[in-house]
Design a protein around this motif. Structure first.
Motif, PDB file in Angstrom:
ATOM      1  N   ILE A  76       0.874  -1.171   0.000  1.00 29.39           N
ATOM      2  CA  ILE A  76       0.000   0.000   0.000  1.00 29.39           C
ATOM      3  C   ILE A  76       0.908   1.217   0.000  1.00 29.39           C
ATOM      4  CG2 ILE A  76      -1.792   1.275   1.217  1.00 29.39           C
ATOM      5  CD1 ILE A  76      -2.595  -1.445   2.509  1.00 29.39           C
ATOM      6  N   CYS A  78       1.750   5.455  -0.586  1.00 30.12           N
ATOM      7  CA  CYS A  78       1.268   6.824  -0.484  1.00 30.12           C
ATOM      8  C   CYS A  78       2.315   7.695  -1.177  1.00 30.12           C
ATOM      9  CB  CYS A  78       1.115   7.223   0.984  1.00 30.12           C
ATOM     10  SG  CYS A  78       0.560   8.928   1.229  1.00 30.12           S
ATOM     11  N   SER A 101      -1.830  -1.044  -4.082  1.00 29.69           N
ATOM     12  CA  SER A 101      -2.883  -0.085  -3.738  1.00 29.69           C
ATOM     13  C   SER A 101      -2.255   1.265  -3.414  1.00 29.69           C
ATOM     14  CB  SER A 101      -3.665  -0.562  -2.512  1.00 29.69           C
ATOM     15  OG  SER A 101      -4.307  -1.771  -2.773  1.00 29.69           O
ATOM     16  N   ARG A 103      -2.967   5.046  -1.317  1.00 31.27           N
ATOM     17  CA  ARG A 103      -3.738   5.808  -0.338  1.00 31.27           C
ATOM     18  C   ARG A 103      -3.301   7.269  -0.419  1.00 31.27           C
ATOM     19  NH1 ARG A 103      -6.147   1.989  -0.742  1.00 31.27           N
ATOM     20  NH2 ARG A 103      -6.612   0.356   0.759  1.00 31.27           N
ATOM     21  N   VAL A 110      -0.186   2.119   5.384  1.00 31.84           N
ATOM     22  CA  VAL A 110       0.718   2.369   4.262  1.00 31.84           C
ATOM     23  C   VAL A 110       2.030   1.626   4.493  1.00 31.84           C
ATOM     24  CG1 VAL A 110       2.057   4.151   3.069  1.00 31.84           C
ATOM     25  CG2 VAL A 110      -0.320   4.598   3.700  1.00 31.84           C
TER      26      VAL A 110
END
Length: 127
Positions: A76, A78, A101, A103, A110
């Motif tokens: 995840i 960012c 993914s 964010r 994250v």
């Protein structure tokens, strides 16, 4: 499973029966045919996904986005400090194509922060 090799994806989309499951295997993951399939929200996968599924005797994945490989499936990310929307969009697409993914907000979920500069608030918090 039936396999069709074609350079005319538009014709394939138009002539396919509604009751047939179609997955378009694209390599490279760019170009006119890829963009046409993406805009038409077709199921697009890359050769590494096909190979991995065959090795593990798993069905091909269903995904709302094109997926080339799963190397980032447990990641995840960012992003911070990117001013150009086009650049950030390209990076986000790459992550999504690898199963990762994104964010907007930095949180405990994250796994990686990608910073364009070491002077931002998110970068300082990540340390």
């Amino acid at each position: 499973m039936q396999t069709i090799v074609t350079d005319n994806v538009k014709e394939t989309m138009q002539t396919a029966a509604d009751d047939i499951e179609i997955a378009f295997i694209c390599d490279p993951f760019e170009g006119e045919n890829f963009e046409l399939l993406r805009k038409e929200e077709q199921r697009i996968i890359g050769p590494p996904i096909v190979y991995a599924c065959a090795q593990q005797k798993q069905p091909l994945p269903y995904n709302s986005r094109p997926i080339y490989c799963s190397v980032m499936s447990n990641h995840i990310l960012c992003f911070t400090g990117f001013r150009k929307k086009e650049e950030l969009g390209r990076l986000c697409n790459l992550v999504h194509h690898m199963g990762g993914s994104i964010r907007r907000e930095f949180s405990g979920r994250v796994t990686q922060l990608v910073a364009n500069s070491i002077h931002g608030q998110k970068y300082r918090v990540s340390l």
